[in-house]
Design a protein around this motif. Structure first.
Motif, PDB file in Angstrom:
ATOM      1  N   GLN A 100       0.824  -1.205   0.000  1.00  0.00           N
ATOM      2  CA  GLN A 100       0.000   0.000   0.000  1.00  0.00           C
ATOM      3  C   GLN A 100       0.859   1.255   0.000  1.00  0.00           C
ATOM      4  O   GLN A 100       0.528   2.234  -0.666  1.00  0.00           O
ATOM      5  N   ARG A 101       1.963   1.218   0.731  1.00  0.00           N
ATOM      6  CA  ARG A 101       2.854   2.380   0.748  1.00  0.00           C
ATOM      7  C   ARG A 101       3.485   2.614  -0.620  1.00  0.00           C
ATOM      8  O   ARG A 101       3.615   3.753  -1.071  1.00  0.00           O
ATOM      9  N   ALA A 102       3.890   1.528  -1.275  1.00  0.00           N
ATOM     10  CA  ALA A 102       4.506   1.649  -2.603  1.00  0.00           C
ATOM     11  C   ALA A 102       3.511   2.237  -3.602  1.00  0.00           C
ATOM     12  O   ALA A 102       3.851   3.131  -4.397  1.00  0.00           O
ATOM     13  N   VAL A 103       2.276   1.757  -3.559  1.00  0.00           N
ATOM     14  CA  VAL A 103       1.233   2.265  -4.458  1.00  0.00           C
ATOM     15  C   VAL A 103       0.949   3.728  -4.156  1.00  0.00           C
ATOM     16  O   VAL A 103       0.796   4.556  -5.067  1.00  0.00           O
ATOM     17  N   ALA A 104       0.884   4.064  -2.856  1.00  0.00           N
ATOM     18  CA  ALA A 104       0.631   5.456  -2.458  1.00  0.00           C
ATOM     19  C   ALA A 104       1.749   6.374  -2.952  1.00  0.00           C
ATOM     20  O   ALA A 104       1.494   7.492  -3.416  1.00  0.00           O
ATOM     21  N   ASP A 105       2.978   5.895  -2.881  1.00  0.00           N
ATOM     22  CA  ASP A 105       4.118   6.701  -3.349  1.00  0.00           C
ATOM     23  C   ASP A 105       4.017   6.959  -4.852  1.00  0.00           C
ATOM     24  O   ASP A 105       4.240   8.084  -5.317  1.00  0.00           O
ATOM     25  N   ILE A 106       3.679   5.924  -5.609  1.00  0.00           N
ATOM     26  CA  ILE A 106       3.542   6.086  -7.057  1.00  0.00           C
ATOM     27  C   ILE A 106       2.414   7.056  -7.377  1.00  0.00           C
ATOM     28  O   ILE A 106       2.537   7.922  -8.251  1.00  0.00           O
ATOM     29  N   ALA A 107       1.298   6.912  -6.643  1.00  0.00           N
ATOM     30  CA  ALA A 107       0.159   7.807  -6.858  1.00  0.00           C
ATOM     31  C   ALA A 107       0.546   9.251  -6.591  1.00  0.00           C
ATOM     32  O   ALA A 107       0.163  10.164  -7.338  1.00  0.00           O
ATOM     33  N   GLU A 108       1.315   9.491  -5.538  1.00  0.00           N
ATOM     34  CA  GLU A 108       1.715  10.854  -5.176  1.00  0.00           C
ATOM     35  C   GLU A 108       2.698  11.439  -6.192  1.00  0.00           C
ATOM     36  O   GLU A 108       2.728  12.657  -6.387  1.00  0.00           O
ATOM     37  N   ILE A 109       3.479  10.593  -6.830  1.00  0.00           N
ATOM     38  CA  ILE A 109       4.401  11.072  -7.866  1.00  0.00           C
ATOM     39  C   ILE A 109       3.626  11.528  -9.096  1.00  0.00           C
ATOM     40  O   ILE A 109       3.915  12.579  -9.683  1.00  0.00           O
ATOM     41  N   TYR A 138     -11.498  -3.630 -12.497  1.00  0.00           N
ATOM     42  CA  TYR A 138     -10.918  -2.308 -12.313  1.00  0.00           C
ATOM     43  C   TYR A 138     -11.590  -1.533 -11.178  1.00  0.00           C
ATOM     44  O   TYR A 138     -10.902  -0.896 -10.364  1.00  0.00           O
ATOM     45  N   ALA A 139     -12.906  -1.564 -11.109  1.00  0.00           N
ATOM     46  CA  ALA A 139     -13.591  -0.832 -10.033  1.00  0.00           C
ATOM     47  C   ALA A 139     -13.187  -1.334  -8.644  1.00  0.00           C
ATOM     48  O   ALA A 139     -12.919  -0.516  -7.754  1.00  0.00           O
ATOM     49  N   PRO A 140     -13.102  -2.664  -8.403  1.00  0.00           N
ATOM     50  CA  PRO A 140     -12.567  -3.111  -7.110  1.00  0.00           C
ATOM     51  C   PRO A 140     -11.137  -2.654  -6.860  1.00  0.00           C
ATOM     52  O   PRO A 140     -10.756  -2.412  -5.714  1.00  0.00           O
ATOM     53  N   LEU A 141     -10.330  -2.526  -7.923  1.00  0.00           N
ATOM     54  CA  LEU A 141      -8.964  -2.017  -7.755  1.00  0.00           C
ATOM     55  C   LEU A 141      -8.975  -0.585  -7.230  1.00  0.00           C
ATOM     56  O   LEU A 141      -8.101  -0.188  -6.464  1.00  0.00           O
ATOM     57  N   VAL A 142      -9.983   0.196  -7.655  1.00  0.00           N
ATOM     58  CA  VAL A 142     -10.100   1.574  -7.179  1.00  0.00           C
ATOM     59  C   VAL A 142     -10.300   1.596  -5.666  1.00  0.00           C
ATOM     60  O   VAL A 142      -9.751   2.448  -4.967  1.00  0.00           O
ATOM     61  N   ILE A 143     -11.061   0.639  -5.171  1.00  0.00           N
ATOM     62  CA  ILE A 143     -11.325   0.564  -3.732  1.00  0.00           C
ATOM     63  C   ILE A 143     -10.023   0.348  -2.963  1.00  0.00           C
ATOM     64  O   ILE A 143      -9.801   0.928  -1.901  1.00  0.00           O
ATOM     65  N   THR A 144      -9.145  -0.487  -3.508  1.00  0.00           N
ATOM     66  CA  THR A 144      -7.884  -0.800  -2.828  1.00  0.00           C
ATOM     67  C   THR A 144      -6.818   0.272  -3.054  1.00  0.00           C
ATOM     68  O   THR A 144      -5.838   0.339  -2.324  1.00  0.00           O
ATOM     69  N   GLY A 145      -7.009   1.099  -4.094  1.00  0.00           N
ATOM     70  CA  GLY A 145      -6.001   2.097  -4.438  1.00  0.00           C
ATOM     71  C   GLY A 145      -4.979   1.598  -5.448  1.00  0.00           C
ATOM     72  O   GLY A 145      -4.139   2.363  -5.919  1.00  0.00           O
ATOM     73  N   LEU A 146      -5.041   0.308  -5.799  1.00  0.00           N
ATOM     74  CA  LEU A 146      -4.063  -0.269  -6.721  1.00  0.00           C
ATOM     75  C   LEU A 146      -4.213   0.259  -8.143  1.00  0.00           C
ATOM     76  O   LEU A 146      -3.318   0.085  -8.973  1.00  0.00           O
ATOM     77  N   HIS A 147      -5.343   0.923  -8.422  1.00  0.00           N
ATOM     78  CA  HIS A 147      -5.556   1.443  -9.778  1.00  0.00           C
ATOM     79  C   HIS A 147      -4.537   2.516 -10.153  1.00  0.00           C
ATOM     80  O   HIS A 147      -4.337   2.798 -11.333  1.00  0.00           O
ATOM     81  N   HIS A 148      -3.883   3.116  -9.146  1.00  0.00           N
ATOM     82  CA  HIS A 148      -2.888   4.143  -9.456  1.00  0.00           C
ATOM     83  C   HIS A 148      -1.712   3.571 -10.248  1.00  0.00           C
ATOM     84  O   HIS A 148      -0.999   4.322 -10.932  1.00  0.00           O
ATOM     85  N   MET A 149      -1.481   2.274 -10.147  1.00  0.00           N
ATOM     86  CA  MET A 149      -0.378   1.644 -10.883  1.00  0.00           C
ATOM     87  C   MET A 149      -0.563   1.766 -12.387  1.00  0.00           C
ATOM     88  O   MET A 149       0.408   1.731 -13.145  1.00  0.00           O
TER      89      MET A 149
END
Length: 469
Positions: free
Chosen positions: A103-112, A314-325
Motif C-alpha cells: 500500500q505504501r509503494a502504491v501510495a508513493d507512485i500515486a503521489e508522484i 478495475y472498479a474493485p482495484l479503485v477501492i484498494t487504491g491499486l488502480h494508481h499503478m
C-alpha cells in the motif's frame, strides 16, 4: 446553530472521539481522517447521518463523503472538535502508519503522478485534436485533411505540437521534479536531472531503431551511450530516487559550512552519471518488459479474456487504491507503442459505475432524499470521479456495483477486440472520447453505449425484483 453542527458532533463521537483522530483534512468532496484505532469508527451509523453520502477506507485514511459542502462541514467540525486541520500531504504522511508495504509503494507512485495528471490530460486532448484535423480525411469528398486544405489549420496543427512535445517528450522532467517534491529534497535539482535525460545532445528515444549507430561518451577506459529517455517513465522515477537518496546521504556527512556547495554538486553529478550509466538502461529494460507483457495481453488471441478480467476488476482495484499503478503502465505503453489500449477500458469502467447510479436514480425517482446523493454522484462519475458513485450509492446496495462491473467487462472486451487506442490518459468519463485516436472514436462511442445501457438495464431489472422504489 450551524448548518452541520449536529452532524459534526455526532461524527466526532462516531469516529471514536477527539483522542482517536491522529489527523484530519478534507478534499473536494470528502473529510479525510487518520484514526489511531480505525476499529473505533462506526461506518454504519456515520452513513446514517443526513449530511453523509458514504464512507470508505483507502490509503490508510478513513474518508467520509460529504459532497460540495465539505468546506462548510469541515469548518464546523473543526470548531466543535477543537482539532486543527492539517494539509493533505501531512495526512497522507500520517496515514502511512496504517498501511502495509504494498500500500505504501502504491501510495508513493500515486503521489508522484498526481501533480502530472492535469498536464497529461491536456496533452492527450491536444494530440486527439491534432489527429482529427491532421489525419482524418473529411474534406473534398474524403480525399484531404483539414490541415491539407487550410493554411490556418496547418499552422494550428504545427503550433499545438509545441505543447504535445513539452508534455510527453519531456515527461521525465516532470517525473524527476515530482519525486524530489514528494520526498522533500531540492526540487530544482530534480528538474535539472530530468533535463539531462531529454537533452537535445542525446539520441532521441523515438529515433531508436535496429541497426542505428548510437553515439557515445568516450572516457578512454569506458564508454557511455548517449541515449535520451523521452517519454520514459521508470528510468525517470529511478533516477529521481537516486538523486533523493544521494542528497540525503551528503547532507548527513557534509559540514554545514560547505553544505550549500558540496551537497548539490556531488548529489547531482553522481545522480546524472548513475542515471545514464546504470538506472536509465535498467529502467528502460524494465519499462519495456512491462509494456510488452501488457501489450501482448491486449493483442494476443486471449485478449478478450484479458480485457474482460480487467474491465471487471478495475472498479474493485479503485477501492484498494491499486488502480494508481495503471498510470505508469499507460505512459509506458504510449512511449513504446504510440498510444494505450488500457486507458479506454478505465474510462469505460467509470462510465459504467455512473450508469449504475443512473439506474438507481430511475428506480428511486420519487425519493427526493436519495436523489440528493445519487444525481451529483452520477454527474461526477460521468466526468471521471467515481468515489461518490461507488461509495455513496453502488456499494451500499451491492447489485449496482456488480451491474457496473459486468457492463464494464463487456464494454472493455469490445474495446480491446476492436483495437481501440487512446493517444494518452484523458478525462476518465464521457469526455474521454476526445483522447481516443480518431479512427477508433466510432467504436469507442459504441463501447460507451454498452457501458451505459448494460449497467443501467441490469440495475433497474434487479432493483425492481428487489422492490426498490
Amino acid at each position: 446553530m450551524g448548518k452541520y453542527e449536529n452532524d459534526s458532533r455526532q461524527l466526532l463521537d462516531l469516529v471514536g472521539g477527539k483522542g482517536n483522530i491522529g489527523a484530519v483534512t478534507h478534499c473536494m468532496t470528502r473529510m479525510r481522517f487518520v484514526l489511531s484505532d480505525p476499529s473505533k469508527a462506526d461506518p454504519q451509523k456515520i452513513e446514517a447521518l443526513k449530511s453523509v453520502k458514504g464512507t470508505f477506507t483507502q490509503a490508510g485514511q478513513f474518508q467520509v463523503i460529504i459532497g460540495n459542502d465539505v468546506q462548510t462541514f469541515y469548518n464546523e467540525f473543526a470548531a466543535i472538535s477543537g482539532i486543527e486541520g492539517v494539509s493533505k500531504d501531512e495526512v497522507k504522511k500520517e496515514a502511512k502508519g496504517n498501511m502495509n508495504v504494498l500500500q505504501r509503494a502504491v501510495a508513493d507512485i500515486a503521489e508522484i503522478f498526481a501533480p502530472l495528471i492535469p498536464a497529461i490530460i491536456v496533452g492527450g486532448l491536444i494530440l486527439g485534436f491534432r489527429n482529427i484535423i491532421g489525419e482524418i480525411k473529411f474534406m473534398n469528398d474524403g480525399t484531404e485533411t483539414l490541415v491539407a486544405v487550410s493554411q490556418f489549420w496547418s499552422g494550428v496543427y504545427s503550433f499545438l505540437w509545441l505543447l504535445g512535445e513539452a508534455i510527453f517528450h519531456f515527461l521525465p522532467v516532470g517525473i524527476t521534479w515530482s519525486v524530489t517534491r514528494k520526498m522533500g529534497t531540492t526540487q530544482i535539482l530534480g528538474i535539472v536531472l530530468g533535463l539531462t535525460l531529454v537533452s537535445p545532445q542525446l539520441l532521441n528515444a523515438y529515433a531508436m531503431a535496429p541497426g542505428i549507430e548510437i553515439p557515445v561518451w568516450d572516457f578512454g577506459f569506458v564508454k557511455m551511450r548517449m541515449i535520451g529517455y523521452q517519454a520514459q517513465v521508470i528510468p525517470a522515477i529511478l533516477a529521481g530516487f537516486v538523486l533523493v537518496y544521494l542528497e540525503r546521504f551528503f547532507k548527513k556527512i557534509t559540514p554545514q559550512a560547505v553544505s550549500m556547495i558540496v551537497v548539490p554538486f556531488c548529489s547531482l553529478l553522481l545522480a546524472v552519471i548513475a542515471a545514464h550509466a546504470v538506472v536509465g538502461p535498467i529502467g528502460w529494460a524494465i519499462g519495456s518488459a512491462i509494456s510488452k507483457v501488457v501489450y501482448a495481453g491486449l493483442t494476443s488471441s486471449f485478449r478478450w479474456l484479458f480485457a474482460t478480467l480487467f474491465g471487471f476488476v478495475y472498479a474493485p482495484l479503485v477501492i484498494t487504491g491499486l488502480h494508481h499503478m495503471t498510470n505508469a503502465i499507460d505512459l509506458q505503453l504510449m512511449a513504446e507503442f504510440g498510444g494505450t489500449m488500457l486507458w479506454p477500458m478505465i474510462a469505460l469502467s467509470n462510465i459504467a459505475q455512473g450508469s449504475a447510479v443512473l439506474g438507481m436514480i430511475y428506480l428511486q425517482k420519487k425519493d427526493e432524499e436519495s436523489k440528493q446523493i445519487s444525481i451529483p454522484a452520477c454527474i461526477s462519475c460521468y466526468l471521471g470521479v467515481t468515489e461518490p458513485a461507488m461509495f455513496g450509492v453502488n456499494l451500499k446496495r451491492g447489485f449496482p456495483f456488480l451491474s457496473a462491473m459486468i457492463g464494464s467487462a463487456i464494454a472493455a472486451t469490445v474495446s480491446v477486440g476492436m483495437n481501440v487506442m487512446a493517444n494518452s490518459i484523458g478525462v476518465g468519463g464521457i469526455p474521454g472520447i476526445l483522447s481516443i485516436q480518431p479512427q477508433y472514436m466510432g467504436i469507442f462511442a459504441l463501447c460507451m453505449l454498452i457501458a451505459i445501457a448494460v449497467p443501467f438495464g441490469l440495475t433497474v431489472t434487479v432493483g425492481k425484483k428487489k422492490g426498490i422504489r
